[in-house]
Design an enzyme around this catalytic site. Structure first.
Site, PDB file in Angstrom:
ATOM      1  CG  HIS A 112      -1.886   1.299   1.505  1.00 38.64           C
ATOM      2  ND1 HIS A 112      -3.015   1.546   0.632  1.00 38.64           N
ATOM      3  CD2 HIS A 112      -1.671   2.253   2.343  1.00 38.64           C
ATOM      4  CE1 HIS A 112      -3.434   2.696   1.021  1.00 38.64           C
ATOM      5  NE2 HIS A 112      -2.951   2.898   2.232  1.00 38.64           N
TER       6      HIS A 112
HETATM    7  C1  HEM Z   1       1.811   4.847   7.239  1.00 42.62           C
HETATM    8  C2  HEM Z   1       1.667   4.686   5.957  1.00 42.62           C
HETATM    9  C3  HEM Z   1       0.679   5.050   4.983  1.00 42.62           C
HETATM   10  C4  HEM Z   1       0.538   5.737   3.890  1.00 42.62           C
HETATM   11  C5  HEM Z   1       1.765   6.652   3.413  1.00 42.62           C
HETATM   12  C6  HEM Z   1      -0.813   5.619   3.390  1.00 42.62           C
HETATM   13  C7  HEM Z   1      -0.998   6.398   2.101  1.00 42.62           C
HETATM   14  C8  HEM Z   1      -2.117   6.453   1.844  1.00 42.62           C
HETATM   15  C9  HEM Z   1      -2.585   7.309   0.505  1.00 42.62           C
HETATM   16  C10 HEM Z   1      -1.748   8.184  -0.120  1.00 42.62           C
HETATM   17  C11 HEM Z   1      -3.997   6.998  -0.014  1.00 42.62           C
HETATM   18  C12 HEM Z   1      -4.827   7.655  -1.116  1.00 42.62           C
HETATM   19  C13 HEM Z   1      -4.679   6.744  -2.263  1.00 42.62           C
HETATM   20  C14 HEM Z   1      -5.490   7.154  -3.384  1.00 42.62           C
HETATM   21  O1  HEM Z   1      -6.499   8.081  -3.015  1.00 42.62           O
HETATM   22  O2  HEM Z   1      -5.392   6.680  -4.473  1.00 42.62           O
HETATM   23  C15 HEM Z   1      -4.422   5.995   1.097  1.00 42.62           C
HETATM   24  C16 HEM Z   1      -5.803   5.454   1.098  1.00 42.62           C
HETATM   25  C17 HEM Z   1      -6.198   4.592   1.964  1.00 42.62           C
HETATM   26  N1  HEM Z   1      -5.411   3.908   3.040  1.00 42.62           N
HETATM   27 FE1  HEM Z   1      -3.390   4.233   3.496  1.00 42.62          FE
HETATM   28  N2  HEM Z   1      -1.421   4.829   3.892  1.00 42.62           N
HETATM   29  C18 HEM Z   1      -0.761   4.247   4.810  1.00 42.62           C
HETATM   30  C19 HEM Z   1      -1.041   3.441   5.885  1.00 42.62           C
HETATM   31  C20 HEM Z   1      -2.553   2.737   5.793  1.00 42.62           C
HETATM   32  C21 HEM Z   1      -2.942   1.887   6.876  1.00 42.62           C
HETATM   33  C22 HEM Z   1      -1.916   1.240   7.826  1.00 42.62           C
HETATM   34  C23 HEM Z   1      -4.122   1.336   6.255  1.00 42.62           C
HETATM   35  C24 HEM Z   1      -5.115   0.377   7.048  1.00 42.62           C
HETATM   36  C25 HEM Z   1      -4.752  -0.500   7.903  1.00 42.62           C
HETATM   37  C26 HEM Z   1      -4.566   2.209   5.274  1.00 42.62           C
HETATM   38  C27 HEM Z   1      -5.699   2.149   4.558  1.00 42.62           C
HETATM   39  C28 HEM Z   1      -6.083   3.045   3.550  1.00 42.62           C
HETATM   40  C29 HEM Z   1      -7.426   2.978   2.878  1.00 42.62           C
HETATM   41  C30 HEM Z   1      -8.745   2.115   3.454  1.00 42.62           C
HETATM   42  C31 HEM Z   1      -7.329   3.817   1.933  1.00 42.62           C
HETATM   43  C32 HEM Z   1      -8.463   4.200   0.958  1.00 42.62           C
HETATM   44  C33 HEM Z   1      -7.928   3.518  -0.273  1.00 42.62           C
HETATM   45  C34 HEM Z   1      -8.999   2.491  -0.591  1.00 42.62           C
HETATM   46  O3  HEM Z   1     -10.258   2.242  -0.017  1.00 42.62           O
HETATM   47  O4  HEM Z   1      -8.479   1.568  -1.231  1.00 42.62           O
HETATM   48  N3  HEM Z   1      -3.725   3.022   4.991  1.00 42.62           N
HETATM   49  N4  HEM Z   1      -3.333   5.752   1.968  1.00 42.62           N
END
Ligand code: HEM
Length: 213
Positions: free
Chosen positions: A173
């Protein structure tokens, strides 16, 4: 002659509350991974120093898990609809070579999330449920009377495997978010450029502009 407006067009992708929800989840997962790993193997015991020693790490770890679970439930409710699988997602997946080569012109138009993001979303959802269920079963302080030693052994094994899997999914991710330039801004400022949306999530942009889904 009027000077052309050089400000890039921006599109709102996440509200402030969705971003706060995301970052609470992200910080919880990092703290869980660190505290969990510190209890996992003696060679990683030094990590308990970050949480005030072995005893307090053991006490804090399950509570961070509770925070992660409820925080992720918030993300799930916000985003599950946009992550429902569609027929075009199979086409997108079958063209992974074009995805990795950045040839978006050969791919079907993508909605708010592409098939890769959807897979990550559903894997995270399943793994977090497995982690909280197996974690609660092995939480001696409150639930020792509800399980036999055998059941607890199985729960701990399942918990460890799910934890390693969720860390791998999390790495994918974060890597994808960094690899696709302009994506991090979606979760920090809540905005992406019009060009980013047009190139990577054209169907979503069309729906935003026309108001039709
Ligand atoms: C710590 C580092 C993390 C970074 C740098 C990060 C970064 C991002 C970014 C940039 C997005 C937007 C993507 C888009 O809109 O196309 C996103 C969406 C998301 N992230 Fe993270 N994330 C991190 C950790 C996590 C963790 C630990 C979880 C869950 C356990 C998580 C769950 C999600 C979810 C559910 C979305 C919405 C996208 C989807 O529903 O497919 N993220 N994240």
């Amino acid at each position: 002659m009027a000077t052309p407006n050089r400000e890039p067009i921006t599109v709102t992708r996440y509200t402030a509350s969705a971003r706060a929800n995301h970052w609470v989840t992200a910080v919880s997962l990092v703290l869980l991974a660190l505290s969990g790993l510190s209890l996992f193997h003696p060679s990683l015991f030094f990590l308990t120093g970050l949480f005030g020693g072995g005893e307090s790490t053991r006490a804090i770890h399950p509570w961070i898990g509770v925070v992660l679970f409820f925080s992720f439930c918030g993300l799930f409710i916000r985003f599950f609809r946009a992550n429902l699988w569609e027929r075009t997602d199979n086409v997108w997946l079958s063209k992974l070579r074009d995805v990795l080569g950045g040839h978006d012109e050969n791919l079907p138009e993508v909605g708010k999330y592409n098939a890769g993001q959807k897979l990550v979303f559903w894997l995270m959802s399943i793994l977090i449920v497995v982690l909280i269920a197996s974690g609660v079963l092995s939480w001696d302080q409150y639930f020792a009377h509800y399980t036999t030693v055998e059941q607890k052994r199985v729960a701990i094994l399942v918990h460890d495997v799910a934890a390693i899997a969720v860390i791998c999914v999390w790495i994918v991710h974060v890597y994808a978010a960094i690899w696709l330039r302009g994506t991090i801004g979606a979760m920090t400022r809540g905005q992406v450029t019009g060009g980013w949306a047009w190139k990577h999530h054209r169907k979503w942009l069309r729906e935003l502009v026309t108001g039709k889904s």
